[in-house]
Motif scaffolding. Sequence first.
Motif, PDB file in Angstrom:
ATOM      1  N   ALA A  16       0.839  -1.208   0.000  1.00  0.00           N
ATOM      2  CA  ALA A  16       0.000   0.000   0.000  1.00  0.00           C
ATOM      3  C   ALA A  16       0.874   1.258   0.000  1.00  0.00           C
ATOM      4  N   SER A  17       1.927   1.270   0.799  1.00  0.00           N
ATOM      5  CA  SER A  17       2.839   2.415   0.824  1.00  0.00           C
ATOM      6  C   SER A  17       3.564   2.565  -0.506  1.00  0.00           C
ATOM      7  N   THR A  18       3.912   1.441  -1.111  1.00  0.00           N
ATOM      8  CA  THR A  18       4.579   1.467  -2.410  1.00  0.00           C
ATOM      9  C   THR A  18       3.667   2.084  -3.458  1.00  0.00           C
ATOM     10  N   THR A  19       2.403   1.692  -3.444  1.00  0.00           N
ATOM     11  CA  THR A  19       1.447   2.249  -4.402  1.00  0.00           C
ATOM     12  C   THR A  19       1.336   3.757  -4.238  1.00  0.00           C
ATOM     13  N   LYS A  20       1.244   4.231  -3.001  1.00  0.00           N
ATOM     14  CA  LYS A  20       1.165   5.676  -2.753  1.00  0.00           C
ATOM     15  C   LYS A  20       2.433   6.376  -3.231  1.00  0.00           C
ATOM     16  N   LEU A  21       3.579   5.785  -2.954  1.00  0.00           N
ATOM     17  CA  LEU A  21       4.847   6.363  -3.379  1.00  0.00           C
ATOM     18  C   LEU A  21       4.906   6.463  -4.904  1.00  0.00           C
ATOM     19  N   ILE A  22       4.574   5.368  -5.577  1.00  0.00           N
ATOM     20  CA  ILE A  22       4.608   5.362  -7.035  1.00  0.00           C
ATOM     21  C   ILE A  22       3.606   6.368  -7.596  1.00  0.00           C
ATOM     22  N   ASP A  23       2.407   6.419  -7.022  1.00  0.00           N
ATOM     23  CA  ASP A  23       1.404   7.394  -7.473  1.00  0.00           C
ATOM     24  C   ASP A  23       1.964   8.810  -7.430  1.00  0.00           C
ATOM     25  N   ARG A  24       2.625   9.155  -6.315  1.00  0.00           N
ATOM     26  CA  ARG A  24       3.186  10.505  -6.171  1.00  0.00           C
ATOM     27  C   ARG A  24       4.298  10.768  -7.184  1.00  0.00           C
ATOM     28  N   LEU A  25       5.155   9.772  -7.397  1.00  0.00           N
ATOM     29  CA  LEU A  25       6.260   9.955  -8.336  1.00  0.00           C
ATOM     30  C   LEU A  25       5.774  10.010  -9.785  1.00  0.00           C
ATOM     31  N   VAL A  26       4.709   9.277 -10.099  1.00  0.00           N
ATOM     32  CA  VAL A  26       4.104   9.364 -11.436  1.00  0.00           C
ATOM     33  C   VAL A  26       3.485  10.751 -11.620  1.00  0.00           C
ATOM     34  N   ALA A  27       2.736  11.206 -10.613  1.00  0.00           N
ATOM     35  CA  ALA A  27       2.092  12.525 -10.688  1.00  0.00           C
ATOM     36  C   ALA A  27       3.120  13.648 -10.839  1.00  0.00           C
ATOM     37  N   ALA A  28       4.293  13.468 -10.234  1.00  0.00           N
ATOM     38  CA  ALA A  28       5.350  14.481 -10.314  1.00  0.00           C
ATOM     39  C   ALA A  28       6.165  14.373 -11.612  1.00  0.00           C
ATOM     40  N   GLY A  29       5.884  13.352 -12.419  1.00  0.00           N
ATOM     41  CA  GLY A  29       6.581  13.204 -13.691  1.00  0.00           C
ATOM     42  C   GLY A  29       7.918  12.487 -13.601  1.00  0.00           C
ATOM     43  N   GLN A  50      13.894  12.488 -18.221  1.00  0.00           N
ATOM     44  CA  GLN A  50      14.267  13.747 -17.573  1.00  0.00           C
ATOM     45  C   GLN A  50      14.784  13.492 -16.155  1.00  0.00           C
ATOM     46  N   THR A  51      14.121  12.620 -15.424  1.00  0.00           N
ATOM     47  CA  THR A  51      14.546  12.313 -14.055  1.00  0.00           C
ATOM     48  C   THR A  51      15.874  11.554 -14.063  1.00  0.00           C
ATOM     49  N   GLN A  53      18.240  11.812 -16.297  1.00  0.00           N
ATOM     50  CA  GLN A  53      19.278  12.787 -16.628  1.00  0.00           C
ATOM     51  C   GLN A  53      19.608  13.663 -15.421  1.00  0.00           C
ATOM     52  N   ALA A  54      18.580  14.131 -14.725  1.00  0.00           N
ATOM     53  CA  ALA A  54      18.801  14.963 -13.536  1.00  0.00           C
ATOM     54  C   ALA A  54      19.591  14.198 -12.482  1.00  0.00           C
ATOM     55  N   ALA A  55      19.283  12.917 -12.305  1.00  0.00           N
ATOM     56  CA  ALA A  55      20.010  12.099 -11.327  1.00  0.00           C
ATOM     57  C   ALA A  55      21.468  11.950 -11.724  1.00  0.00           C
ATOM     58  N   ARG A  56      21.726  11.699 -13.015  1.00  0.00           N
ATOM     59  CA  ARG A  56      23.113  11.576 -13.484  1.00  0.00           C
ATOM     60  C   ARG A  56      23.889  12.872 -13.263  1.00  0.00           C
ATOM     61  N   GLU A  57      23.252  14.005 -13.547  1.00  0.00           N
ATOM     62  CA  GLU A  57      23.928  15.293 -13.358  1.00  0.00           C
ATOM     63  C   GLU A  57      24.221  15.547 -11.883  1.00  0.00           C
ATOM     64  N   THR A  58      23.261  15.246 -11.030  1.00  0.00           N
ATOM     65  CA  THR A  58      23.448  15.448  -9.590  1.00  0.00           C
ATOM     66  C   THR A  58      24.567  14.570  -9.071  1.00  0.00           C
ATOM     67  N   ILE A  59      24.558  13.313  -9.452  1.00  0.00           N
ATOM     68  CA  ILE A  59      25.592  12.385  -8.997  1.00  0.00           C
ATOM     69  C   ILE A  59      26.952  12.812  -9.524  1.00  0.00           C
ATOM     70  N   GLY A  60      27.000  13.307 -10.761  1.00  0.00           N
ATOM     71  CA  GLY A  60      28.260  13.787 -11.329  1.00  0.00           C
ATOM     72  C   GLY A  60      28.829  14.954 -10.540  1.00  0.00           C
ATOM     73  N   ARG A  61      27.969  15.896 -10.162  1.00  0.00           N
ATOM     74  CA  ARG A  61      28.434  17.043  -9.364  1.00  0.00           C
ATOM     75  C   ARG A  61      28.905  16.582  -7.988  1.00  0.00           C
ATOM     76  N   GLN A  62      28.159  15.660  -7.375  1.00  0.00           N
ATOM     77  CA  GLN A  62      28.548  15.156  -6.054  1.00  0.00           C
ATOM     78  C   GLN A  62      29.890  14.433  -6.136  1.00  0.00           C
ATOM     79  N   HIS A  63      30.058  13.624  -7.174  1.00  0.00           N
ATOM     80  CA  HIS A  63      31.318  12.889  -7.331  1.00  0.00           C
ATOM     81  C   HIS A  63      32.472  13.867  -7.521  1.00  0.00           C
ATOM     82  N   SER A  64      32.252  14.916  -8.280  1.00  0.00           N
ATOM     83  CA  SER A  64      33.287  15.916  -8.508  1.00  0.00           C
ATOM     84  C   SER A  64      33.706  16.593  -7.199  1.00  0.00           C
ATOM     85  N   ARG A  65      32.728  16.928  -6.357  1.00  0.00           N
ATOM     86  CA  ARG A  65      33.036  17.547  -5.061  1.00  0.00           C
ATOM     87  C   ARG A  65      33.796  16.577  -4.165  1.00  0.00           C
ATOM     88  N   ARG A  66      33.416  15.300  -4.186  1.00  0.00           N
ATOM     89  CA  ARG A  66      34.127  14.300  -3.379  1.00  0.00           C
ATOM     90  C   ARG A  66      35.574  14.154  -3.847  1.00  0.00           C
TER      91      ARG A  66
END
Length: 101
Positions: A16-29, A50-51, A53-66
């Motif tokens: 049930a929690s998974t369904t709610k989580l997925i519903d929210r993530l689908v609604a958010a695109g 789009q998500t 790509q955004a995750a790859r960019e975020t992880i790339g910036r984090q890795h660069s800072r590390r």
Amino acid sequence: VITPKDIAHEVGISSASTTKLIDRLVAAGHLTRAPHPEDQRTICINVTPQTAQAARETIGRQHSRRFAAAAAMSSEEREVVVRFLTALAEADEPQGDLTAQ
């Protein structure tokens, strides 16, 4: 192929929690639902391009800072950090059944 059941198992939440989580993530695109290619009783969950790509960019910036943080240390400092992190990792390894001793 990722299913809601897979997500529930990995995250450790109810269906049930998974369904709610997925519903929210689908609604958010961030996710889409699609028919499962082999089991028509279930669905597949896909991350939107789009998500992803955004995750790859975020992880790339984090890795660069590390990397910059590590590069700013002397080799002696890095050796101490490596010993410390290795000791932490080894401390998490099972040492057998301590109740039997």
